[in-house]
Scaffold this motif. Sequence first.
Motif, PDB file in Angstrom:
ATOM      1  N   ARG A   1     -32.849  63.846  -0.899  1.00  0.00           N
ATOM      2  CA  ARG A   1     -33.307  63.910  -2.284  1.00  0.00           C
ATOM      3  C   ARG A   1     -32.128  63.538  -3.181  1.00  0.00           C
ATOM      4  N   LEU A   2     -32.309  62.503  -3.999  1.00  0.00           N
ATOM      5  CA  LEU A   2     -31.235  62.018  -4.869  1.00  0.00           C
ATOM      6  C   LEU A   2     -31.393  62.509  -6.299  1.00  0.00           C
ATOM      7  N   GLY A   3     -32.555  63.097  -6.630  1.00  0.00           N
ATOM      8  CA  GLY A   3     -32.787  63.616  -7.970  1.00  0.00           C
ATOM      9  C   GLY A   3     -34.206  63.374  -8.421  1.00  0.00           C
ATOM     10  N   HIS A   4     -34.734  64.289  -9.253  1.00  0.00           N
ATOM     11  CA  HIS A   4     -36.059  64.166  -9.859  1.00  0.00           C
ATOM     12  C   HIS A   4     -37.082  63.749  -8.800  1.00  0.00           C
ATOM     13  N   SER A   5     -37.600  62.518  -8.870  1.00  0.00           N
ATOM     14  CA  SER A   5     -38.549  62.036  -7.860  1.00  0.00           C
ATOM     15  C   SER A   5     -37.961  60.905  -7.030  1.00  0.00           C
ATOM     16  N   THR A   6     -36.639  60.783  -7.021  1.00  0.00           N
ATOM     17  CA  THR A   6     -35.949  59.746  -6.266  1.00  0.00           C
ATOM     18  C   THR A   6     -35.597  60.278  -4.883  1.00  0.00           C
ATOM     19  N   LEU A   7     -36.248  59.711  -3.872  1.00  0.00           N
ATOM     20  CA  LEU A   7     -36.071  60.132  -2.489  1.00  0.00           C
ATOM     21  C   LEU A   7     -35.701  58.918  -1.645  1.00  0.00           C
ATOM     22  N   LEU A   8     -34.781  59.115  -0.725  1.00  0.00           N
ATOM     23  CA  LEU A   8     -34.369  58.055   0.187  1.00  0.00           C
ATOM     24  C   LEU A   8     -34.749  58.466   1.606  1.00  0.00           C
ATOM     25  N   PHE A   9     -35.461  57.575   2.303  1.00  0.00           N
ATOM     26  CA  PHE A   9     -35.892  57.827   3.671  1.00  0.00           C
ATOM     27  C   PHE A   9     -35.205  56.845   4.615  1.00  0.00           C
TER      28      PHE A   9
ATOM     29  N   PHE B   1     -31.425  56.193 -11.814  1.00  0.00           N
ATOM     30  CA  PHE B   1     -29.997  56.493 -11.779  1.00  0.00           C
ATOM     31  C   PHE B   1     -29.411  56.543 -13.187  1.00  0.00           C
ATOM     32  N   ALA B   2     -30.240  56.307 -14.196  1.00  0.00           N
ATOM     33  CA  ALA B   2     -29.783  56.283 -15.582  1.00  0.00           C
ATOM     34  C   ALA B   2     -29.322  57.663 -16.032  1.00  0.00           C
TER      35      ALA B   2
ATOM     36  N   ALA C   1     -30.286  54.572 -24.793  1.00  0.00           N
ATOM     37  CA  ALA C   1     -29.099  54.952 -24.032  1.00  0.00           C
ATOM     38  C   ALA C   1     -28.401  56.160 -24.639  1.00  0.00           C
ATOM     39  N   PHE C   2     -28.737  56.508 -25.882  1.00  0.00           N
ATOM     40  CA  PHE C   2     -28.022  57.563 -26.611  1.00  0.00           C
ATOM     41  C   PHE C   2     -28.895  58.756 -26.962  1.00  0.00           C
ATOM     42  N   LEU C   3     -30.176  58.729 -26.580  1.00  0.00           N
ATOM     43  CA  LEU C   3     -31.109  59.772 -26.999  1.00  0.00           C
ATOM     44  C   LEU C   3     -32.155  59.976 -25.914  1.00  0.00           C
ATOM     45  N   GLY C   4     -32.567  61.222 -25.737  1.00  0.00           N
ATOM     46  CA  GLY C   4     -33.606  61.517 -24.757  1.00  0.00           C
ATOM     47  C   GLY C   4     -33.080  62.414 -23.655  1.00  0.00           C
ATOM     48  N   PRO C   5     -33.955  62.843 -22.735  1.00  0.00           N
ATOM     49  CA  PRO C   5     -33.558  63.778 -21.675  1.00  0.00           C
ATOM     50  C   PRO C   5     -32.373  63.264 -20.862  1.00  0.00           C
ATOM     51  N   LYS C   6     -31.330  64.072 -20.794  1.00  0.00           N
ATOM     52  CA  LYS C   6     -30.093  63.683 -20.120  1.00  0.00           C
ATOM     53  C   LYS C   6     -30.012  64.353 -18.749  1.00  0.00           C
ATOM     54  N   ARG C   7     -29.430  63.672 -17.798  1.00  0.00           N
ATOM     55  CA  ARG C   7     -29.320  64.198 -16.433  1.00  0.00           C
ATOM     56  C   ARG C   7     -28.548  65.512 -16.402  1.00  0.00           C
ATOM     57  N   PHE C   8     -28.984  66.414 -15.518  1.00  0.00           N
ATOM     58  CA  PHE C   8     -28.239  67.640 -15.260  1.00  0.00           C
ATOM     59  C   PHE C   8     -27.102  67.397 -14.270  1.00  0.00           C
ATOM     60  N   HIS C   9     -27.224  66.368 -13.464  1.00  0.00           N
ATOM     61  CA  HIS C   9     -26.250  66.119 -12.400  1.00  0.00           C
ATOM     62  C   HIS C   9     -26.151  64.624 -12.144  1.00  0.00           C
ATOM     63  N   ALA C  10     -25.028  64.199 -11.603  1.00  0.00           N
ATOM     64  CA  ALA C  10     -24.864  62.806 -11.215  1.00  0.00           C
ATOM     65  C   ALA C  10     -25.651  62.541  -9.936  1.00  0.00           C
TER      66      ALA C  10
ATOM     67  N   ARG D   1     -30.592  70.639  -1.201  1.00  0.00           N
ATOM     68  CA  ARG D   1     -29.750  70.287  -2.343  1.00  0.00           C
ATOM     69  C   ARG D   1     -29.775  68.776  -2.547  1.00  0.00           C
ATOM     70  N   MET D   2     -29.450  68.346  -3.738  1.00  0.00           N
ATOM     71  CA  MET D   2     -29.370  66.927  -4.002  1.00  0.00           C
ATOM     72  C   MET D   2     -28.287  66.317  -3.105  1.00  0.00           C
ATOM     73  N   GLY D   3     -28.674  65.355  -2.299  1.00  0.00           N
ATOM     74  CA  GLY D   3     -27.754  64.719  -1.370  1.00  0.00           C
ATOM     75  C   GLY D   3     -27.746  65.305   0.021  1.00  0.00           C
ATOM     76  N   GLU D   4     -28.438  66.418   0.240  1.00  0.00           N
ATOM     77  CA  GLU D   4     -28.471  67.061   1.558  1.00  0.00           C
ATOM     78  C   GLU D   4     -29.499  66.369   2.457  1.00  0.00           C
ATOM     79  N   ARG D   5     -29.127  66.086   3.693  1.00  0.00           N
ATOM     80  CA  ARG D   5     -30.054  65.430   4.622  1.00  0.00           C
ATOM     81  C   ARG D   5     -31.093  66.411   5.138  1.00  0.00           C
ATOM     82  N   LEU D   6     -32.339  65.954   5.154  1.00  0.00           N
ATOM     83  CA  LEU D   6     -33.439  66.730   5.714  1.00  0.00           C
ATOM     84  C   LEU D   6     -33.947  65.989   6.935  1.00  0.00           C
ATOM     85  N   ASP D   7     -33.987  66.671   8.066  1.00  0.00           N
ATOM     86  CA  ASP D   7     -34.496  66.091   9.303  1.00  0.00           C
ATOM     87  C   ASP D   7     -36.013  66.158   9.272  1.00  0.00           C
TER      88      ASP D   7
END
Length: 341
Positions: free
Chosen positions: A82-90, A103-104, A111-120, A323-329
């Motif tokens: 899980r890379l964030g929000h609804s971004t998933l890598l398989f 990834f924005a 670019a200067f207004l609106g919901p900002k990421r909680f994490h990179a 966690r974000m970035g943690e591998r799930l088998d």
Amino acid sequence: MALTLFCRSALPTEAQRQSAQFADGRFHNGRALREPGLGKGLQILWRFLTDKPADATPQRQIEVLPLSRADLLAAPDQSLWRLGHSTLLFKLDGKFWLTDPVFAERASPFAFLGPKRFHAPPIALEELPEIEAVILSHDHYDHLDHDAVLALAPKVARFLTPLGVGDRLIEWGIPAAKVQQFDWWQGLQIGVLRLVATPAQHFSGRSLSDRNRTLWASWVLMTPEVRLFFSGDSGYFDGFKAIGERFGPFDLTMVETGAYNEDWPDVHMQPEESLQAHLDLGGRRLLPIHNGTFDLALHGWTEPFERIEALAAARDVALSTPRMGERLDLRAPLPGSAWWR
């Protein structure tokens, strides 16, 4: 990111005109949705500006497990990150597949207004390996990132989209040969992986003039070893049961659990509904998504996790919260930790 508030309405394609979801120049859900209207919409906007809970955003830095290209290439098949929000890598069939890559810094046309990421993001765009397919659910800013799509394009073999979303990508400069578009219940086979665009109950648009000009969808991914469901965005509806009857049971369902509110009940699910959708699908394990990255509603940022965890425990439903970035088998997914605490 380019600012898009108005757009020119393109003529519908033959595939769009043939869709059972398309009429009067727009796509439609199976039933009419409750719309808030102008007055209610202004009230909602005022609450967003003045009535946010104190815990709408994290008060500390969220721990993210950093990933590298070497980590991904060395990982075993049937892995998920899980890379964030609804971004998933398989990693399936020796190839990589990416859903709704955002990834924005902000889920916004600005670019200067609106919901900002909680994490990179756990991995930079340039570090990602070659991607067999980017799988898109719809064109809202928290699911379709213009700059990420263009940056990814050289390393992506194909973009799989609902009807109309692919035309948007082509307008952005993605080669048409890389874009494949699907109506509900349509799909394709790539190696051993079968992918099917399935129904969802939502809406679309990126400007003030293009509402529902493109279709929205959930997705089913199936190999001989594992069956997966990715919800995209959806309100609760009988389509989940229909998908479960046709393609279930699923080893893992990745179901939207976040950005909900009683003022927009038909396009996002309360956690109770997310759990019921998982049961309708015949899911064996639930991974709640659409949370933990952006502030898109009026609830606390940890509330979706806490509510779905309690509901799953009460119904004896197996839950995974990596966690974000943690591998799930995917062959033996673990519960994960309450990392948001």
